[in-house]
Design a protein around this motif. Structure first.
Motif, PDB file in Angstrom:
ATOM      1  N   UNK A  65     -10.029 -19.075 -41.013  1.00 21.62           N
ATOM      2  CA  UNK A  65      -9.465 -17.913 -40.338  1.00 21.62           C
ATOM      3  C   UNK A  65     -10.589 -17.160 -39.619  1.00 21.62           C
ATOM      4  N   UNK A  66     -10.461 -16.864 -38.335  1.00 24.97           N
ATOM      5  CA  UNK A  66     -11.498 -16.094 -37.646  1.00 24.97           C
ATOM      6  C   UNK A  66     -11.753 -14.761 -38.340  1.00 24.97           C
ATOM      7  N   UNK A  67     -13.017 -14.372 -38.404  1.00 23.51           N
ATOM      8  CA  UNK A  67     -13.395 -13.166 -39.134  1.00 23.51           C
ATOM      9  C   UNK A  67     -12.614 -11.949 -38.660  1.00 23.51           C
ATOM     10  N   UNK A  68     -12.447 -11.796 -37.352  1.00 21.91           N
ATOM     11  CA  UNK A  68     -11.742 -10.622 -36.849  1.00 21.91           C
ATOM     12  C   UNK A  68     -10.277 -10.621 -37.273  1.00 21.91           C
ATOM     13  N   UNK A  69      -9.709 -11.800 -37.502  1.00 23.59           N
ATOM     14  CA  UNK A  69      -8.339 -11.837 -38.030  1.00 23.59           C
ATOM     15  C   UNK A  69      -8.313 -11.377 -39.486  1.00 23.59           C
TER      16      UNK A  69
END
Length: 487
Positions: free
Chosen positions: A64-68
């Motif tokens: 999962x992308x960090x910003x998500x």
């Protein structure tokens, strides 16, 4: 919610994990009745839950992308800022009964605390510790050349303390930011908030919440603890020095071990904070630091050094502080004590009274008929811990700079200092306190409210959890030579 009956599981496991046996506790609140279900655990359940949570992490959270991740945590936290959010109302109903803290303190402090984890604060956490937070997603350029990537542990075993409600959420969120699964062992003194927070995450993204396991059991369950330690790649222990040591010697050397044990915090009040127009505010701020959660946080002051030369003397300050603590007792009564806690306060009181009778420069101010608050005034600077529960030492000093020198020999125990001095002394005195071993300096009145990005016990929150992989520039250069189009 009056008259409503709710059933609440005091644990969180992935959906595929079966817990068939629980014992129940019924609690009546102003919002209705609650049935709390505590699981009967076995080593097999711990292993199964940990394995499935790590699998959820490997399949979903790790990619999962960090910003998500940040966005999903923020959305869960935004729910907690709504006074009508059902889980917040459950917390406000149950925590005063489970912990003994006054309901107003729970209501006010819980919201203040949860605000620390909004998106903007999480971004501060990340930017404080990583040059490129994106290195938790993939390789990023290094200033010295080459590329680096950060990997969090596959799973973290969190051993939570139960002295202050909600502090477990901090640890869980730090783990999520480095994309680690969590196995949290809650204290039976406060098993609620980690469960409620994971429920909030599940409302936002159930797949993300599947990487979190929350299980309550009594300390000393060696079989359960051994299976939890086997399953994890890193271990974080909160609690007394005895609790920390009980785990430390059992953790294999290849596993990362972080601990947050017994610490002592203090306050310092300069004469510029004791002018005729300021001393009342100073007293109010310090009394709040003492009264909130009854000094159970390692951030709360156990002693205060008060400088001479103000509009009131250090002895006057002690007497007025006693009056302020009595006011807090009427507004927010202290939680009930165990027999051992009450005896510790009586012992300290008796020692101080005996010392005063025998000519020591000590005065004792204490609540009548109970142990609700105690102020012990010393005319000479020294160092003394407190049995907590609104018990404070006040030391008179000629100047704070000299008093700071008495702290050096206690450096391994020092945590925070609430400071009330003018701007011309702030940095010079902070330099002395840092040399003595203190690692957090804040305003009096804010001691229990550490801000985002602070260095817990002088360390990093995230960097201590991750390992880095570096691609050196030489590997990049050589790789370029294997490009079929290279000349």
């Amino acid at each position: 919610m009056s008259g409503v009956s709710e059933v609440l599981s005091m644990y969180r496991v992935p959906r595929e994990v079966s817990i068939t046996e629980c014992h129940e506790e019924n609690i009546e609140t102003e919002q209705g009745s609650f049935t709390l279900k505590y699981p009967v655990l076995s080593p097999e359940i711990v292993v199964d839950a940990a394995r499935k949570a790590q699998n959820a992490r490997d399949v979903y959270l790790a990619h999962l992308p960090l910003m998500e991740v940040v966005e999903k945590i923020d959305r869960a936290i935004q729910k907690w800022l709504d006074p009508d959010y059902p889980l917040r109302r459950w917390a406000e109903a149950l925590l005063p009964i489970l912990t003994g803290y006054h309901s107003d303190i729970i209501r006010l402090e819980l919201k203040r605390y949860m605000r620390n984890f909004r998106k903007k604060e999480l971004l501060r956490f990340l930017d404080e510790e990583f040059d490129h937070p994106g290195m938790l997603d993939g390789f990023r350029p290094r200033k010295s050349g080459g590329m680096s990537r950060a990997y969090g542990p596959h799973m973290i075993f969190h051993v939570f303390s139960g002295n202050v409600p909600g502090v477990q959420v901090w640890s869980l969120i730090m783990g999520l930011l480095v994309k680690s699964a969590a196995l949290g062992k809650t204290s039976l003194a406060e098993p609620l908030m980690p469960v409620l927070f994971s429920m909030s995450l599940a409302e936002i993204d159930e797949r993300l919440a599947e990487s979190i396991v929350i299980l309550p059991w009594k300390g000393g369950e060696v079989e359960l603890e051994a299976k939890a330690m086997e399953a994890c790649e890193a271990l974080i222990v909160y609690g007394s020095d005895e609790t920390v040591e009980a785990y430390r010697h059992r953790v294999p050397i290849e596993k990362r071990f972080l601990s947050y044990g017994h610490k002592i915090s203090l306050a310092m009040v300069g004469k510029e904070a004791l002018t005729a127009d300021r001393y009342e505010d100073t007293l109010h701020r310090l009394a709040a630091d003492i009264a909130i959660y009854d000094q159970q946080s390692c951030l709360a002051p156990q002693m205060v050094y008060v400088e001479s030369g103000g509009a009131i003397t250090p002895k006057d300050f002690s007497q007025l502080l006693a009056c302020e603590l009595e006011r807090y007792e009427k507004k927010w009564p202290r939680s009930a004590l165990s027999h051992e806690e009450a005896m510790a306060i009586h012992k300290m009181r008796n020692q101080a009274v005996f010392a005063a009778i025998n000519g020591a420069d000590v005065n004792v101010y204490m609540s009548e008929m109970n142990t609700a608050w105690t102020v012990i005034f010393h005319r000479k600077a020294d160092f003394s811990g407190s049995p907590l529960n609104r018990t404070i030492h006040v030391f008179a000093v000629d100047d704070l700079e000299t008093a700071a020198e008495t702290l050096t020999r206690f450096r391994r125990y020092l945590q925070s200092c609430g400071l009330a001095v003018g701007p011309e002394r702030l940095f010079s005195l902070s330099e002395r306190l840092g040399t003595c071993g203190l690692n957090r300096i804040c305003a009096i009145g804010e001691m229990n409210r550490a801000k985002p990005g602070w260095h817990h016990d002088g360390r990093f929150n995230l960097l201590d959890l991750v390992r880095f992989v570096d691609i050196e520039r030489t590997a990049e250069t050589l790789a370029e030579q294997y490009d079929p189009d290279v000349e």
